[in-house]
Design an enzyme around this catalytic site. Sequence first.
Site, PDB file in Angstrom:
ATOM      1  N   ASP A  29      35.507  39.873  39.233  1.00 22.19           N
ATOM      2  CA  ASP A  29      36.078  39.618  37.917  1.00 22.19           C
ATOM      3  C   ASP A  29      35.033  39.862  36.943  1.00 22.19           C
ATOM      4  O   ASP A  29      33.854  39.696  36.832  1.00 22.19           O
ATOM      5  CB  ASP A  29      36.367  38.023  37.870  1.00 22.19           C
ATOM      6  CG  ASP A  29      37.431  37.700  36.688  1.00 22.19           C
ATOM      7  OD1 ASP A  29      38.546  37.394  37.004  1.00 22.19           O
ATOM      8  OD2 ASP A  29      36.774  37.713  35.429  1.00 22.19           O
ATOM      9  N   ILE A  30      35.505  40.360  35.748  1.00 20.06           N
ATOM     10  CA  ILE A  30      34.550  41.095  34.583  1.00 20.06           C
ATOM     11  C   ILE A  30      33.758  39.783  33.910  1.00 20.06           C
ATOM     12  O   ILE A  30      32.907  39.887  33.504  1.00 20.06           O
ATOM     13  CB  ILE A  30      35.674  41.823  33.708  1.00 20.06           C
ATOM     14  CG1 ILE A  30      34.381  42.694  33.147  1.00 20.06           C
ATOM     15  CG2 ILE A  30      36.288  41.273  32.761  1.00 20.06           C
ATOM     16  CD1 ILE A  30      35.280  44.014  32.203  1.00 20.06           C
ATOM     17  N   ASN A  86      47.253  31.899  38.724  1.00 18.44           N
ATOM     18  CA  ASN A  86      47.996  31.244  37.431  1.00 18.44           C
ATOM     19  C   ASN A  86      49.265  31.954  37.093  1.00 18.44           C
ATOM     20  O   ASN A  86      49.321  33.149  37.294  1.00 18.44           O
ATOM     21  CB  ASN A  86      47.000  31.677  36.285  1.00 18.44           C
ATOM     22  CG  ASN A  86      45.487  31.088  36.306  1.00 18.44           C
ATOM     23  OD1 ASN A  86      45.581  29.682  36.876  1.00 18.44           O
ATOM     24  ND2 ASN A  86      44.496  31.691  36.084  1.00 18.44           N
ATOM     25  N   VAL A  95      46.750  38.595  32.795  1.00 18.90           N
ATOM     26  CA  VAL A  95      47.100  39.708  33.303  1.00 18.90           C
ATOM     27  C   VAL A  95      48.409  39.650  33.953  1.00 18.90           C
ATOM     28  O   VAL A  95      48.335  38.876  35.196  1.00 18.90           O
ATOM     29  CB  VAL A  95      45.917  40.235  33.986  1.00 18.90           C
ATOM     30  CG1 VAL A  95      46.343  41.843  34.650  1.00 18.90           C
ATOM     31  CG2 VAL A  95      44.895  40.544  33.305  1.00 18.90           C
ATOM     32  N   HIS A  99      47.578  38.023  41.122  1.00 20.08           N
ATOM     33  CA  HIS A  99      46.170  38.146  41.420  1.00 20.08           C
ATOM     34  C   HIS A  99      45.768  36.726  41.940  1.00 20.08           C
ATOM     35  O   HIS A  99      46.060  35.608  41.460  1.00 20.08           O
ATOM     36  CB  HIS A  99      45.138  38.598  40.357  1.00 20.08           C
ATOM     37  CG  HIS A  99      45.300  38.039  39.187  1.00 20.08           C
ATOM     38  ND1 HIS A  99      46.297  38.321  38.134  1.00 20.08           N
ATOM     39  CD2 HIS A  99      44.621  36.930  38.418  1.00 20.08           C
ATOM     40  CE1 HIS A  99      46.183  37.842  36.984  1.00 20.08           C
ATOM     41  NE2 HIS A  99      45.111  36.770  37.161  1.00 20.08           N
ATOM     42  N   MET A 100      44.975  36.779  42.920  1.00 22.82           N
ATOM     43  CA  MET A 100      44.222  35.445  43.578  1.00 22.82           C
ATOM     44  C   MET A 100      42.855  35.483  43.176  1.00 22.82           C
ATOM     45  O   MET A 100      42.141  36.415  43.308  1.00 22.82           O
ATOM     46  CB  MET A 100      44.470  35.225  45.086  1.00 22.82           C
ATOM     47  CG  MET A 100      44.098  34.233  45.627  1.00 22.82           C
ATOM     48  SD  MET A 100      44.501  34.202  47.333  1.00 22.82           S
ATOM     49  CE  MET A 100      45.929  33.372  47.227  1.00 22.82           C
ATOM     50  N   HIS A 101      42.482  34.446  42.522  1.00 24.69           N
ATOM     51  CA  HIS A 101      40.985  34.404  42.119  1.00 24.69           C
ATOM     52  C   HIS A 101      40.458  33.594  43.267  1.00 24.69           C
ATOM     53  O   HIS A 101      40.884  32.635  43.642  1.00 24.69           O
ATOM     54  CB  HIS A 101      40.686  33.389  40.892  1.00 24.69           C
ATOM     55  CG  HIS A 101      41.331  33.835  39.465  1.00 24.69           C
ATOM     56  ND1 HIS A 101      40.951  34.244  38.484  1.00 24.69           N
ATOM     57  CD2 HIS A 101      42.675  33.738  39.245  1.00 24.69           C
ATOM     58  CE1 HIS A 101      41.562  34.769  37.447  1.00 24.69           C
ATOM     59  NE2 HIS A 101      42.507  34.137  37.879  1.00 24.69           N
TER      60      HIS A 101
HETATM   61  P1  5GP Z   1      44.340  35.158  34.708  1.00 21.30           P
HETATM   62  O1  5GP Z   1      43.794  34.718  33.353  1.00 21.30           O
HETATM   63  O2  5GP Z   1      45.392  36.264  34.448  1.00 21.30           O
HETATM   64  O3  5GP Z   1      44.433  34.319  35.818  1.00 21.30           O
HETATM   65  O4  5GP Z   1      43.099  36.061  35.210  1.00 21.30           O
HETATM   66  C1  5GP Z   1      43.012  37.592  34.665  1.00 21.30           C
HETATM   67  C2  5GP Z   1      41.575  37.777  35.002  1.00 21.30           C
HETATM   68  O5  5GP Z   1      41.312  39.048  35.056  1.00 21.30           O
HETATM   69  C3  5GP Z   1      40.410  37.011  34.153  1.00 21.30           C
HETATM   70  O6  5GP Z   1      39.626  36.196  35.031  1.00 21.30           O
HETATM   71  C4  5GP Z   1      39.723  38.093  33.679  1.00 21.30           C
HETATM   72  O7  5GP Z   1      38.388  37.837  33.249  1.00 21.30           O
HETATM   73  C5  5GP Z   1      39.975  39.151  34.401  1.00 21.30           C
HETATM   74  N1  5GP Z   1      39.819  40.369  33.685  1.00 21.30           N
HETATM   75  C6  5GP Z   1      40.489  40.785  32.903  1.00 21.30           C
HETATM   76  N2  5GP Z   1      40.149  42.267  32.375  1.00 21.30           N
HETATM   77  C7  5GP Z   1      39.577  42.617  33.279  1.00 21.30           C
HETATM   78  C8  5GP Z   1      39.091  44.040  33.550  1.00 21.30           C
HETATM   79  O8  5GP Z   1      39.331  45.144  32.920  1.00 21.30           O
HETATM   80  N3  5GP Z   1      38.300  44.021  34.920  1.00 21.30           N
HETATM   81  C9  5GP Z   1      38.110  42.982  35.771  1.00 21.30           C
HETATM   82  N4  5GP Z   1      37.349  43.507  36.907  1.00 21.30           N
HETATM   83  N5  5GP Z   1      38.587  41.897  35.590  1.00 21.30           N
HETATM   84  C10 5GP Z   1      39.209  41.563  34.325  1.00 21.30           C
END
Ligand code: 5GP
Length: 113
Positions: A29-30, A86, A95, A99-101
């Site tokens: 994760d970024i 989420n 996004v 996706h699974m964190h």
């Molecule tokens: P969500 O909030 O949809 O559950 O998680 C999206 C995740 O994607 C966030 O934790 C965010 O930091 C990560 N993320 C967003 N843009 C990028 C990207 O360009 N590259 C990477 N590696 N992670 C990203």
Amino acid sequence: MDCLFCKIIKREIPADIVFEDEHVLAFNDINPQAPTHILIIPKQHIATLNDIEEADLALVGRLQFTAARLAQERGFADDGYRVVMNCNDQGGQTVYHIHMHLMGGRRFTWPAG
Ligand code: 5GP
Ligand code: ZN
């Protein structure tokens, strides 16, 4: 399709990829919320958890299986870790490609904020 994670799968946007097979991709994760914070995604575009169909069940299981394997590989499987998915706005999804964190390397509290 204008999907960030599909672009990562196609290598149109760079990511720090830690695992890949025929069905899934995993990358750091970024904006990590833990010492290890990996996103595990299906290569097939599925926008939200609500869009999962019966034919996708094995794929979703593979996300969880990959998370557990990565936790074992990184040595925090026995100590414990957290996986989160989420869904939609109130769930904190930003996004729209499921996706699974996988987060590990620190203690997590429950309930989450
Ligand atoms: P969500 O909030 O949809 O559950 O998680 C999206 C995740 O994607 C966030 O934790 C965010 O930091 C990560 N993320 C967003 N843009 C990028 C990207 O360009 N590259 C990477 N590696 N992670 C990203
Ligand atoms: Zn996508």
